[in-house]
Motif scaffolding. Structure first.
Motif, PDB file in Angstrom:
ATOM      1  N   ASP A 147      53.751  71.211   0.073  1.00  0.00           N
ATOM      2  CA  ASP A 147      52.401  71.716  -0.185  1.00  0.00           C
ATOM      3  C   ASP A 147      51.942  71.258  -1.560  1.00  0.00           C
ATOM      4  O   ASP A 147      52.713  70.682  -2.338  1.00  0.00           O
ATOM      5  N   ILE A 175      57.477  68.671  -3.839  1.00  0.00           N
ATOM      6  CA  ILE A 175      58.641  69.136  -3.090  1.00  0.00           C
ATOM      7  C   ILE A 175      59.672  69.655  -4.082  1.00  0.00           C
ATOM      8  O   ILE A 175      59.688  69.251  -5.246  1.00  0.00           O
ATOM      9  N   VAL A 225      63.489  65.629   6.674  1.00  0.00           N
ATOM     10  CA  VAL A 225      62.332  66.349   7.198  1.00  0.00           C
ATOM     11  C   VAL A 225      62.700  66.942   8.549  1.00  0.00           C
ATOM     12  O   VAL A 225      63.272  66.256   9.409  1.00  0.00           O
ATOM     13  N   GLU A 226      62.389  68.209   8.749  1.00  0.00           N
ATOM     14  CA  GLU A 226      62.677  68.876  10.019  1.00  0.00           C
ATOM     15  C   GLU A 226      61.669  68.413  11.066  1.00  0.00           C
ATOM     16  O   GLU A 226      60.473  68.687  10.963  1.00  0.00           O
ATOM     17  N   ASP A 266      54.746  69.173   6.226  1.00  0.00           N
ATOM     18  CA  ASP A 266      56.120  68.798   6.567  1.00  0.00           C
ATOM     19  C   ASP A 266      57.087  69.814   5.966  1.00  0.00           C
ATOM     20  O   ASP A 266      56.851  70.353   4.883  1.00  0.00           O
ATOM     21  N   ARG A 267      58.184  70.044   6.669  1.00  0.00           N
ATOM     22  CA  ARG A 267      59.217  70.942   6.165  1.00  0.00           C
ATOM     23  C   ARG A 267      60.448  70.113   5.820  1.00  0.00           C
ATOM     24  O   ARG A 267      60.989  69.404   6.671  1.00  0.00           O
ATOM     25  N   THR A 277      64.863  75.252   4.945  1.00  0.00           N
ATOM     26  CA  THR A 277      63.774  74.304   4.730  1.00  0.00           C
ATOM     27  C   THR A 277      62.649  74.960   3.939  1.00  0.00           C
ATOM     28  O   THR A 277      62.547  76.184   3.863  1.00  0.00           O
ATOM     29  N   ALA A 278      61.810  74.122   3.355  1.00  0.00           N
ATOM     30  CA  ALA A 278      60.647  74.584   2.590  1.00  0.00           C
ATOM     31  C   ALA A 278      59.472  73.675   2.924  1.00  0.00           C
ATOM     32  O   ALA A 278      59.652  72.474   3.143  1.00  0.00           O
ATOM     33  N   PRO A 279      58.260  74.220   2.971  1.00  0.00           N
ATOM     34  CA  PRO A 279      57.095  73.386   3.300  1.00  0.00           C
ATOM     35  C   PRO A 279      56.685  72.502   2.137  1.00  0.00           C
ATOM     36  O   PRO A 279      56.857  72.855   0.964  1.00  0.00           O
ATOM     37  N   PRO A 320      58.862  79.660  12.366  1.00  0.00           N
ATOM     38  CA  PRO A 320      57.666  79.123  11.700  1.00  0.00           C
ATOM     39  C   PRO A 320      56.946  78.048  12.495  1.00  0.00           C
ATOM     40  O   PRO A 320      55.782  77.762  12.218  1.00  0.00           O
ATOM     41  N   ASP A 321      57.630  77.427  13.483  1.00  0.00           N
ATOM     42  CA  ASP A 321      56.981  76.373  14.250  1.00  0.00           C
ATOM     43  C   ASP A 321      56.016  76.926  15.294  1.00  0.00           C
ATOM     44  O   ASP A 321      55.225  76.170  15.865  1.00  0.00           O
TER      45      ASP A 321
END
Length: 474
Positions: free
Chosen positions: A112, A310, A326-327, A358-359, A108-110, A239-240
């Motif tokens: 931003d 994204i 989305v995770e 969001d990831r 996953t990637a954030p 990361p959470d």
């Protein structure tokens, strides 16, 4: 004596014959034996009309009663195809085990804010020493301003050195905005110019933030308040796990790594069970789930020159809509429809459907999408989420009642349907199995699980006020 010897020989031959007969017909004997020795199936076993699912991991669905391989929770019986209600905007939800995530290389990637620009290439012709005229449609010139830098190269020659140029006066579009206009450009060095009549290619870089609807979005983060955290501490492995103060990760006991906030980042507190409950103060509590202390998270705001973006690898485009996954939890992914702007290299600007922080699945999104389509209980909502056009629309069949209603008495069923949700967690009744029944101050109250009974007993007035028509008598 001779008779005894003959009888012994006959018995020996009979034993051999019996052994060979058993060996030759062993398959038949074992089949009949298994039919006689097997146990009868339990009454609560498999049915073509029911299935078992995990309330915590909705992607785990099976035909037999067992335990969830993700959280080890006992699977709950429901009618086949009866999916739990999903949050608004979520088309489907898929849960994958850690092994499958590792096997498929899912990462996953954030989401931003980034500075994105779109490259626009226009045909043009040299009109004189150091002068170029490019041909463009009005929509291609949105965001282009006089004096903006450009690159000019011979048409069809991508290996030669591009000449720097500047945009002249941008012509106004026609009323219908459908006719092409001529855009003048001036080469910075007339000595490196072209001969009149030479065909050239003009390349402009247009910042995405200058295109609507991004131009109208706010681009200023709120001011830092007194005492507001300037650093945030997160776990490098998980990361959470985010905290506003130094400490250790509760999952692997490693030291949290601190990092200063960027100019567009602020710390806000929220409830994981009710994401709509947020606060700007540490120590705030969520009233929707019995006073749970809000946890910190990082919130990004837009700065001038940036847009929400994204990776292009996260987008699943089926021709009718664009989807991203989305995770929403460990190994859990929600399919959301998003509106995107024009592609800018390896990224897409986001118009709507996602929030900063969001990831999204940036690697292995196709695998998650394929798993969602192959799951029967999820594919119905996935493919039926939008009308693809064509064909006659059929009248929907009447929806059957939830499976958990059968466990309630005939008098309690209308009361549970009227209440709909648990007053403590806000989750739909039946999402955690058969609802619990309480009598509080002479009123019947249904809860999603037994863990909510203590919260109601501690503050009955608070939760009775959340129940529609709470005056129903038992």
């Amino acid at each position: 004596m001779g008779l005894r010897i003959a009888a012994a020989r006959l018995r020996f031959l009979a034993v051999f014959a019996a052994v060979f007969a058993i060996i030759g017909s062993w398959d038949v004997i074992s089949t009949y034996s298994s039919r006689l020795m097997r146990r009868s199936a339990p009454e609560s076993g498999v049915s073509s009309d029911t299935e078992y699912f995990c309330p915590m991991d909705p992607g785990v669905v099976g035909d037999w009663p067992s335990k969830c391989p993700v959280c080890n929770m006992t699977l709950v019986l429901r009618k086949r195809g009866e999916a739990a209600a999903l949050p608004e905007g979520v088309m489907a939800r898929m849960q994958l085990t850690p092994y499958r995530l590792w096997l498929g290389g899912v990462a996953t990637a954030p989401v931003d804010y980034e500075a994105l620009s779109r490259s626009v290439e226009l045909p043009g012709v040299a009109t004189g020493p150091g002068r170029i005229e490019a041909v463009a449609f009005p929509r291609e010139l949105e965001g282009i301003t006089p004096g903006q830098a450009a690159e000019v190269s011979p048409a069809g020659d991508r290996t030669g050195r591009a000449r720097p140029a500047r945009v002249g006066e941008v012509p106004p579009p026609d009323a219908d905005r459908a006719s092409a206009v001529r855009l003048p450009l001036d080469l910075e060095s007339a000595a490196e110019g072209f001969q009149p009549g030479d065909h050239v290619a003009v390349r402009l870089r247009r910042p995405v933030e200058e295109i609507e609807p991004f131009r109208s979005q706010p681009s200023r983060p709120p001011d830092l308040a007194a005492g507001e955290p300037r650093r945030l501490y997160a776990c490098m492995t998980h990361p959470d796990v985010v905290k506003a103060e130094p400490g250790t990760c509760p999952k692997d006991r490693t030291e949290l790594m601190g990092r200063p906030l960027r100019d567009n980042q602020r710390v806000r507190w929220w409830c994981p069970m009710h994401p709509e409950v947020t606060s700007e103060r540490a120590g705030s509590k969520c009233d929707a789930c019995g006073g749970m202390v809000l946890v910190p998270r990082l919130v990004s705001y837009r700065l001038p020159g940036t847009v929400l973006a994204i990776p292009a690898s996260a987008v699943i485009d089926d021709g009718a809509q664009a989807l991203v996954y989305v995770e929403s939890g460990p190994g859990m992914f929600d399919a959301r429809a998003v509106a995107l702007g024009p592609r800018c290299g390896s990224a897409f600007p986001v118009v709507s459907g996602l929030q900063p922080g969001d990831r999204v699945v940036a690697q292995g999104a196709f695998l998650v999408d394929a798993e969602t389509r192959l799951n029967p209980s999820l594919a119905a909502s996935y493919f039926g989420a939008g009308d693809r056009g064509g064909g006659e629309k059929l009248a929907p069949a009447p929806a059957p009642g939830p499976a958990w209603l059968e466990a309630l008495s005939s008098a309690d069923r209308p009361r549970a349907l009227g209440q709909k949700t648990c007053p403590v967690t806000g989750k739909p009744l039946g999402s955690m199995g058969t609802p619990g029944r309480l009598e509080v101050r002479g009123e019947v109250v249904f809860i999603c699980c037994d863990g909510c009974s203590s919260a109601i007993q501690a503050d009955p007035e608070k939760y009775l006020a959340k129940i529609p028509r709470a005056g129903t008598k038992p």
